[in-house]
Scaffold this active site. Structure first.
Site, PDB file in Angstrom:
ATOM      1  N   CYS A 195       0.807  -1.218   0.000  1.00 35.33           N
ATOM      2  CA  CYS A 195       0.000   0.000   0.000  1.00 35.33           C
ATOM      3  C   CYS A 195       0.846   1.278   0.000  1.00 35.33           C
ATOM      4  O   CYS A 195       1.427   1.629  -1.014  1.00 35.33           O
ATOM      5  CB  CYS A 195      -0.974  -0.029   1.175  1.00 35.33           C
ATOM      6  SG  CYS A 195      -2.405   1.062   0.941  1.00 35.33           S
ATOM      7  N   ARG A 213     -13.202   5.122  -2.213  1.00 30.55           N
ATOM      8  CA  ARG A 213     -11.957   4.387  -2.079  1.00 30.55           C
ATOM      9  C   ARG A 213     -12.117   2.971  -2.624  1.00 30.55           C
ATOM     10  O   ARG A 213     -13.241   2.475  -2.777  1.00 30.55           O
ATOM     11  CB  ARG A 213     -11.537   4.322  -0.601  1.00 30.55           C
ATOM     12  CG  ARG A 213     -11.187   5.658   0.002  1.00 30.55           C
ATOM     13  CD  ARG A 213     -10.926   5.542   1.495  1.00 30.55           C
ATOM     14  NE  ARG A 213      -9.753   4.708   1.779  1.00 30.55           N
ATOM     15  CZ  ARG A 213      -8.513   5.159   1.758  1.00 30.55           C
ATOM     16  NH1 ARG A 213      -8.258   6.423   1.475  1.00 30.55           N
ATOM     17  NH2 ARG A 213      -7.497   4.357   2.049  1.00 30.55           N
ATOM     18  N   HIS A 230      -3.498  -6.011   1.730  1.00 30.67           N
ATOM     19  CA  HIS A 230      -3.301  -6.149   3.178  1.00 30.67           C
ATOM     20  C   HIS A 230      -3.862  -7.520   3.538  1.00 30.67           C
ATOM     21  O   HIS A 230      -3.902  -8.419   2.721  1.00 30.67           O
ATOM     22  CB  HIS A 230      -4.068  -5.063   3.933  1.00 30.67           C
ATOM     23  CG  HIS A 230      -3.550  -3.673   3.730  1.00 30.67           C
ATOM     24  ND1 HIS A 230      -2.438  -3.180   4.376  1.00 30.67           N
ATOM     25  CD2 HIS A 230      -3.999  -2.670   2.942  1.00 30.67           C
ATOM     26  CE1 HIS A 230      -2.231  -1.923   4.021  1.00 30.67           C
ATOM     27  NE2 HIS A 230      -3.156  -1.586   3.152  1.00 30.67           N
TER      28      HIS A 230
END
Length: 245
Positions: A95, A132, A197
């Site tokens: 990320c 997002r 993640h």
């Protein structure tokens, strides 16, 4: 045998359970009788320590923490991190760390934040009014044929590669780099940049073993073999995510 794992900025860049990647690497090394030595390298640790690492990991963070890390990378550790990656030290960058290694990041307000330029990509925010990229994700990579990898993504920026052939994987379900071209992450030398993640390594043992194998080969020679271990629980966890989607 020993493997030195460099955990970059664990106090600043470790959201969404990214520390689980260090736990997974350490566990799989120990199961093979290899001693993992985890070095926490943050702002106050010597920059030269990076070049002594066999595997490098860096996770994601919020904006405030990323600003601190960005300054330290530009003024101190960035040169050493770039050297390690270019010379083939296995690495996983998730990320925010992934974005730092590109050419630049364009924030929602138009501010341009220069990256280290290790990865041939750039990242831009589409603005605060655009949703997002959030949710579980399934990908496929040519590095691991016939295997689906899973993770969790939560990023506002959209990343674009100079060449889609540089992508780590193809998106099966989810957003990936930008939600447009079905690419996810980047693979360069022995390093991976990714938005996954979750953390990514516990549910995807093939990726953990790739990093470990390359580290062992660099340190102990090409003939070094990786002992097989049972991945039953890892595969169950991965299948659960895939079946849920």
């Amino acid at each position: 045998m020993t493997i030195n794992i460099g955990w970059l900025y664990p106090d600043l860049m470790s959201t969404y359970g990214d520390r689980g990647n260090i736990i997974a690497l350490s566990y799989r090394l120990k199961k093979r009788g290899i001693k993992p030595i985890v070095h926490k390298i943050s702002v106050h640790e010597p920059k030269e320590l990076i070049l002594k690492m066999d595997i490098i990991f860096m996770g994601g963070a919020q904006d405030k923490q990323q600003e601190i890390v960005n300054i330290d990378l530009k003024n101190n550790k960035g040169k050493y991190l770039k050297e390690a990656i270019v010379h083939g030290v296995p690495g996983l960058f998730v990320c925010g760390a992934y974005q730092f290694l590109g050419k630049y990041y364009k924030a929602a307000d138009g501010t341009i934040i220069e990256g280290l330029g290790v990865f041939d990509l750039y990242t831009e925010s589409p603005g605060l009014k655009v949703s997002r990229c959030i949710g579980n994700i399934i990908i496929e990579s040519k590095l691991f044929p016939k295997i689906k990898l899973v993770g969790f993504e939560n990023h506002g920026g959209r990343t674009y590669l100079s060449d889609q052939k540089l992508a780590f994987a193809k998106v099966i379900k989810g957003f990936g780099n930008n939600g447009e071209d079905l690419t996810e992450g980047i693979f360069y030398k022995n390093s991976f940049g990714t938005y996954l993640h979750g953390p990514i390594l516990p549910k995807n043992p093939e990726l953990s073993d790739y990093l470990i194998k390359k580290a062992l080969e660099r340190k102990y020679g090409k003939g070094t073999k990786l002992k097989k271990i049972n991945n039953r629980w890892e595969n169950i966890a991965r299948s659960w995510v895939i079946n849920k989607l």
